[in-house]
Design an enzyme around this catalytic site. Sequence first.
Site: not given
Ligand code: F6P
Length: 552
Positions: A211, A217, A273-274, A359, A390, A514
């Site tokens: 987003k 990452e 995002g979620r 979240e 199990h 972060k």
């Molecule tokens: O974990 C924090 C967060 O902002 C989430 O809410 C989001 O889904 C994720 O990082 C990834 O963010 P982006 O889509 O901006 O890379």
Amino acid sequence: MNAASRTKLNQTPEWTALAKHREELGAPQLRELFARQPERGTAYTLRVGDLHLDYSKHLVTDETLRLLRELAAATGVAELRDAMFRGEKINTTEDRAVLHTALRAPRDAVVEVDGENVVPAVHAVLDKMASFADQVRSGQWTGHTGKPVKNIVNIGIGGSDLGPAMAYEVLRSFTDRDLTLRFVSNVDGADLHEAVRDLDPAETLFVIASKTFTTIETITNATSARDWLLTELKAGQDAVAKHFVALSTNAEKVEEFGIDTANMFEFWDWVGGRYSYDSAIGLSLMVAIGPDRFREMLDGFHLVDEHFRTAPAEENAPLLLGLLGVWYGNFFDAQSHAVLPYSHYLSKFTAYLQQLDMESNGKSVDREGDRVDWQTGPVVWGTPGTNGQHAYYQLIHQGTKLIPADFIGFAAPVHDLLPGLIAQHDLLMANFFAQTQALAFGKTPEEVRAEGVPEELVPHKTFRGNHPTTTILADKLTPSVLGQLVALYEHKVFVQGAIWNIDSFDQWGVELGKVLAKKIEPLLTGDGGADAGQLDSSTAALVDAYRTLRGR
Ligand code: F6P
């Protein structure tokens, strides 16, 4: 209701009434509740689209449900819901509208943000995604060397990974089996390495899902993927356009990375995002299942949106699930909530719900910034049955904790390879029904003794019962049913956040780690002038040990 003017939740008469009712109920016995109300198993049920929902095995009476609905009314759940659907900026700490419901609104719907109808833009992106998906599926989209795409690697994390990865798993039997789809999220290089090591780069497309397009990452993995591709293909920067597309709200950053914005699929800041896998973030899923199936999934979401928006409180499934969670979390001190799907295809469903729920509702200050003195979101966990039986079901059955659980199952399997596998489905579902029965009604010491069990083993073989469960049963796990399930949980989470008076749509809690990681990284590599002296003694010693092990 204006949050600023609202009475603290646990000082409202509705809360007090529930607390009193809870005291009067004492330790409710499901055996007794069923004996008193023999029709409970059919009366305490709801139907939403294709979902049959049984809530009879809960520690509630008609009075409990009435009082819970009164709490929802007093805390303005319906008003906040309507404000969300209208596009008001209910995510106050980020000053944003919350409009994932617009992502699945029909073409002719009108949903306005700042006076602008967003639905045409939503459908324009869906159409662009469909045209791209068709090109890839038909082999028309070719890579730098002219070969059609056979492999898709989605790089994203959190909401830009969990949703499409979960849905791809769920809908595997609807996917084009000639395409390989993989998901890379972890900044641990092992994730990308294992995803690409056996792929032909000439046939590989990277979908960079972010987003913000700033998530460390994702950008790190995307950069490494680009290096791998260009090195393996012995190609220049121009190859990127044929092998990289972006899903983002941030065109500037996408361009900066080197992806042609013509190959960018847009979404908007009013999509959390979620809550985003039904937006452009679902592109790799759409390629896998095809645009028609994707639209069926969106229709499933929309069906439950409409139900949530219009169904009366007594029949409103997300409202009910939200209230039951409040009942156990706030009045029984339940700390966690298990989601136990009896479908292997739902193996990533609970992990997806962890982000959606934890979240969203893992907050401890209310919308005014004051510390709440009531419990908020639960720990959400679970894996598919029968595997969990199990592993950890022992604790649910005979442990000391109250763990409300959702059981999700289907009448018919969607796989159809061998007749024997289809017959196995009855065994799976027999376990599904048996577990909620055992959890609810247990086994008394008298029943154990009647089986001739020696007295010293009676306590060990007794099951207390009274473990509350919701059963969700549908015919088949289709794209539409998946959409219905996800929307059901999205709105359940909404209801709880509204009652607890927290902002379910921000996630400030992920920031601190972060920032600290950014400061620690140069200490590990020895680059830059970061000051190890500013670290606490534990972290400093650990960093030191790491550097020694790395020979630095
Ligand atoms: O974990 C924090 C967060 O902002 C989430 O809410 C989001 O889904 C994720 O990082 C990834 O963010 P982006 O889509 O901006 O890379």
